[in-house]
Motif scaffolding. Structure first.
Motif, mmCIF file in Angstrom:
data_model
loop_
_atom_site.group_PDB
_atom_site.id
_atom_site.type_symbol
_atom_site.label_atom_id
_atom_site.label_comp_id
_atom_site.label_asym_id
_atom_site.label_seq_id
_atom_site.Cartn_x
_atom_site.Cartn_y
_atom_site.Cartn_z
ATOM 1 N N SER A 226 -30.905 -11.281 10.482
ATOM 2 C CA SER A 226 -31.910 -12.349 10.565
ATOM 3 C C SER A 226 -33.268 -11.807 10.997
ATOM 4 C CB SER A 226 -31.452 -13.454 11.517
ATOM 5 O OG SER A 226 -31.052 -12.902 12.765
ATOM 6 N N PRO A 227 -33.955 -11.052 10.112
ATOM 7 C CA PRO A 227 -35.281 -10.529 10.464
ATOM 8 C C PRO A 227 -36.288 -11.661 10.646
ATOM 9 C CG PRO A 227 -34.825 -10.181 8.137
ATOM 10 C CD PRO A 227 -33.563 -10.697 8.747
ATOM 11 N N GLY A 228 -37.258 -11.417 11.527
ATOM 12 C CA GLY A 228 -38.257 -12.452 11.773
ATOM 13 C C GLY A 228 -39.397 -11.944 12.618
ATOM 14 N N MET A 229 -40.238 -12.880 13.056
ATOM 15 C CA MET A 229 -41.380 -12.568 13.921
ATOM 16 C C MET A 229 -41.374 -13.501 15.119
ATOM 17 S SD MET A 229 -44.590 -11.582 11.453
ATOM 18 C CE MET A 229 -45.397 -10.805 12.881
ATOM 19 N N GLN A 230 -41.829 -12.962 16.248
ATOM 20 C CA GLN A 230 -41.929 -13.738 17.483
ATOM 21 C C GLN A 230 -43.328 -13.572 18.073
ATOM 22 O OE1 GLN A 230 -38.887 -12.562 20.234
ATOM 23 N NE2 GLN A 230 -37.203 -12.986 18.833
ATOM 24 N N PHE A 231 -43.859 -14.666 18.563
ATOM 25 C CA PHE A 231 -45.180 -14.657 19.186
ATOM 26 C C PHE A 231 -45.031 -15.234 20.595
ATOM 27 C CE2 PHE A 231 -45.424 -15.406 14.654
ATOM 28 C CZ PHE A 231 -46.330 -14.449 14.217
ATOM 29 N N GLY A 232 -45.424 -14.478 21.606
ATOM 30 C CA GLY A 232 -45.244 -14.952 22.964
ATOM 31 C C GLY A 232 -46.156 -14.248 23.947
ATOM 32 N N SER A 233 -46.087 -14.673 25.190
ATOM 33 C CA SER A 233 -46.884 -14.065 26.250
ATOM 34 C C SER A 233 -46.184 -14.261 27.589
ATOM 35 C CB SER A 233 -48.291 -14.672 26.301
ATOM 36 O OG SER A 233 -48.226 -16.037 26.671
ATOM 37 N N LYS A 234 -46.531 -13.418 28.538
ATOM 38 C CA LYS A 234 -46.055 -13.543 29.919
ATOM 39 C C LYS A 234 -47.117 -12.948 30.832
ATOM 40 C CE LYS A 234 -44.000 -9.863 27.780
ATOM 41 N NZ LYS A 234 -43.627 -9.786 26.362
ATOM 42 N N THR A 235 -47.122 -13.361 32.078
ATOM 43 C CA THR A 235 -48.116 -12.910 33.034
ATOM 44 C C THR A 235 -47.450 -12.099 34.132
ATOM 45 O OG1 THR A 235 -49.524 -14.837 32.616
ATOM 46 C CG2 THR A 235 -49.912 -13.623 34.648
ATOM 47 N N VAL A 236 -47.936 -10.869 34.315
ATOM 48 C CA VAL A 236 -47.471 -10.011 35.405
ATOM 49 C C VAL A 236 -48.449 -10.146 36.559
ATOM 50 C CG1 VAL A 236 -46.898 -7.654 36.109
ATOM 51 C CG2 VAL A 236 -46.464 -8.388 33.753
ATOM 52 N N LYS A 237 -47.916 -10.388 37.759
ATOM 53 C CA LYS A 237 -48.752 -10.492 38.951
ATOM 54 C C LYS A 237 -48.322 -9.440 39.966
ATOM 55 C CE LYS A 237 -50.094 -15.360 38.666
ATOM 56 N NZ LYS A 237 -50.161 -16.657 39.390
ATOM 57 N N TRP A 238 -49.312 -8.838 40.634
ATOM 58 C CA TRP A 238 -49.032 -7.876 41.697
ATOM 59 C C TRP A 238 -49.378 -8.504 43.038
ATOM 60 C CZ3 TRP A 238 -50.651 -6.320 36.952
ATOM 61 C CH2 TRP A 238 -49.897 -5.309 36.339
ATOM 62 N N ARG A 239 -48.509 -8.235 44.006
ATOM 63 C CA ARG A 239 -48.703 -8.761 45.356
ATOM 64 C C ARG A 239 -48.587 -7.619 46.364
ATOM 65 N NH1 ARG A 239 -48.716 -14.216 44.843
ATOM 66 N NH2 ARG A 239 -47.604 -15.100 43.047
ATOM 67 N N ASP A 240 -49.221 -7.801 47.496
ATOM 68 C CA ASP A 240 -49.151 -6.831 48.581
ATOM 69 C C ASP A 240 -47.833 -7.033 49.326
ATOM 70 O OD1 ASP A 240 -49.453 -5.247 50.836
ATOM 71 O OD2 ASP A 240 -51.589 -5.686 51.037
ATOM 72 N N ALA A 241 -47.086 -5.943 49.519
ATOM 73 C CA ALA A 241 -45.796 -6.043 50.201
ATOM 74 C C ALA A 241 -45.946 -6.579 51.624
ATOM 75 C CB ALA A 241 -45.108 -4.679 50.229
ATOM 76 N N MET A 242 -47.101 -6.332 52.251
ATOM 77 C CA MET A 242 -47.330 -6.804 53.614
ATOM 78 C C MET A 242 -47.791 -8.259 53.646
ATOM 79 S SD MET A 242 -46.390 -4.169 55.180
ATOM 80 C CE MET A 242 -46.824 -4.693 56.841
ATOM 81 N N ASN A 243 -48.283 -8.743 52.493
ATOM 82 C CA ASN A 243 -48.779 -10.126 52.417
ATOM 83 C C ASN A 243 -48.411 -10.696 51.051
ATOM 84 O OD1 ASN A 243 -50.075 -12.547 52.844
ATOM 85 N ND2 ASN A 243 -52.146 -11.721 52.532
ATOM 86 N N ALA B 123 -52.043 -12.720 45.902
ATOM 87 C CA ALA B 123 -51.982 -12.033 44.605
ATOM 88 C C ALA B 123 -53.156 -11.069 44.496
ATOM 89 C CB ALA B 123 -52.007 -13.044 43.473
ATOM 90 N N LEU B 124 -52.859 -9.779 44.270
ATOM 91 C CA LEU B 124 -53.915 -8.777 44.177
ATOM 92 C C LEU B 124 -54.544 -8.736 42.796
ATOM 93 C CD1 LEU B 124 -52.150 -5.882 46.091
ATOM 94 C CD2 LEU B 124 -53.918 -7.405 46.962
ATOM 95 N N SER B 125 -53.720 -8.901 41.774
ATOM 96 C CA SER B 125 -54.219 -8.826 40.403
ATOM 97 C C SER B 125 -53.175 -9.428 39.468
ATOM 98 C CB SER B 125 -54.501 -7.373 40.010
ATOM 99 O OG SER B 125 -55.058 -7.291 38.715
ATOM 100 N N SER B 126 -53.566 -9.657 38.250
ATOM 101 C CA SER B 126 -52.624 -10.173 37.250
ATOM 102 C C SER B 126 -53.010 -9.661 35.878
ATOM 103 C CB SER B 126 -52.601 -11.712 37.256
ATOM 104 O OG SER B 126 -53.852 -12.225 36.859
ATOM 105 N N GLN B 127 -52.050 -9.679 34.969
ATOM 106 C CA GLN B 127 -52.269 -9.236 33.592
ATOM 107 C C GLN B 127 -51.499 -10.147 32.648
ATOM 108 O OE1 GLN B 127 -51.302 -5.118 32.775
ATOM 109 N NE2 GLN B 127 -51.094 -5.485 30.587
ATOM 110 N N ASN B 128 -52.187 -10.689 31.665
ATOM 111 C CA ASN B 128 -51.551 -11.504 30.640
ATOM 112 C C ASN B 128 -51.098 -10.595 29.505
ATOM 113 O OD1 ASN B 128 -50.642 -13.694 29.152
ATOM 114 N ND2 ASN B 128 -52.649 -14.112 28.276
ATOM 115 N N VAL B 129 -49.799 -10.501 29.294
ATOM 116 C CA VAL B 129 -49.231 -9.612 28.280
ATOM 117 C C VAL B 129 -48.878 -10.441 27.051
ATOM 118 C CG1 VAL B 129 -47.429 -7.934 27.763
ATOM 119 C CG2 VAL B 129 -48.309 -8.145 30.100
ATOM 120 N N LYS B 130 -49.622 -10.260 25.987
ATOM 121 C CA LYS B 130 -49.359 -10.965 24.737
ATOM 122 C C LYS B 130 -48.587 -10.049 23.790
ATOM 123 C CE LYS B 130 -53.353 -14.052 24.986
ATOM 124 N NZ LYS B 130 -54.576 -14.556 24.294
ATOM 125 N N SER B 131 -47.608 -10.622 23.096
ATOM 126 C CA SER B 131 -46.743 -9.826 22.227
ATOM 127 C C SER B 131 -46.598 -10.484 20.869
ATOM 128 C CB SER B 131 -45.355 -9.646 22.852
ATOM 129 O OG SER B 131 -45.442 -9.041 24.126
#
Length: 240
Positions: A97-114, A118-126
């Protein structure tokens, strides 16, 4: 995770309701010889929930921050494909079943002490070109309903454009897949809702980033991770 479990539960309940309705109301046997065909074709549309499994290593950056990454929420994407089904026996089918998928997710970084900051984020589109090969194991047909389970492998090629971002990923991946669904025999076609879980087998994180040699602050995001793997949940509606 709770939201994902609720989505799975809602899909399972809807599938159960459809099965029950079909068993109670469908007295006419639709398409009685559909499963005897050696090969049949179809197409699909659906929703894909893309996720990333991040393995943090606790590395402390030059400015003293110990960062960890996470994907706090999932956003539904769109999937479309075609289907070729080969009948192996009364209960076994091989499906491509070959096909195509379009999606996104957001990666967020946080300080382990706090962790609340949120220190930064990145929207990953695929944009994925996928090639799933599955073995379908079907139960006995009851009236116009036939449940099944599937399992197999899936090749993935990411054809989205690469930008200069904190994280970059390899274009190719291989995934193990497992799922379940139900065939509903309509008057002119089969309608087959299916839910499938896909687990990446390789580390897709690009650790060699010569484009960031002049920017140690950006490199710190990659250095804070040991491994990144793709995961997906796909809800597909087949028309065969």
């Amino acid at each position: 995770m709770n939201r994902l479990l609720r989505n799975i539960a809602a899909f399972a309940m809807a599938l159960t309701a459809l099965c029950t309705s079909a068993q109670l109301n469908d007295k006419v046997l639709n398409r009685p010889y559909a499963d005897l065909k050696r090969v049949h074709l179809g197409f699909s549309v659906g929703v894909a929930m893309h996720n990333l499994s991040l393995t943090n290593n606790g590395t402390v950056s030059a400015d003293g921050n110990a960062w960890f990454g996470e994907v706090p929420s999932l956003s539904p994407g769109f999937t479309v494909g075609v289907l070729a089904d080969l009948r192996l026996s009364n209960h076994l089918n091989l499906r491509l079943s070959p096909g195509m998928q379009f999606g996104s997710k957001t990666v967020k970084w946080r300080d382990a002490m706090n962790p609340d900051a949120a220190l930064s984020s990145q929207n990953v589109k695929s944009t994925f070109v996928v090639l799933p090969l599955d073995l379908k194991v079907s139960a006995l047909r009851y009236r116009n309903v036939r449940p099944y389970v599937v399992g197999g492998v899936m090749g993935v090629l990411d054809v989205s454009k690469r930008r200069r971002e904190q994280l970059q990923f390899n274009n190719t991946d291989a995934m193990l897949t497992i799922g379940f669904g139900c065939d509903f025999y309509m008057q002119y076609f089969k309608f087959c809702p299916e839910v499938k879980f896909c687990f990446g087998l390789s580390n897709i994180l690009k650790r060699n980033r010569p484009d960031l040699e002049d920017d140690p602050a950006m490199q710190a995001f990659t250095h804070s991770l040991d491994k990144v793997q793709n995961n997906m949940m796909i809800i597909t509606f087949y028309f065969e």
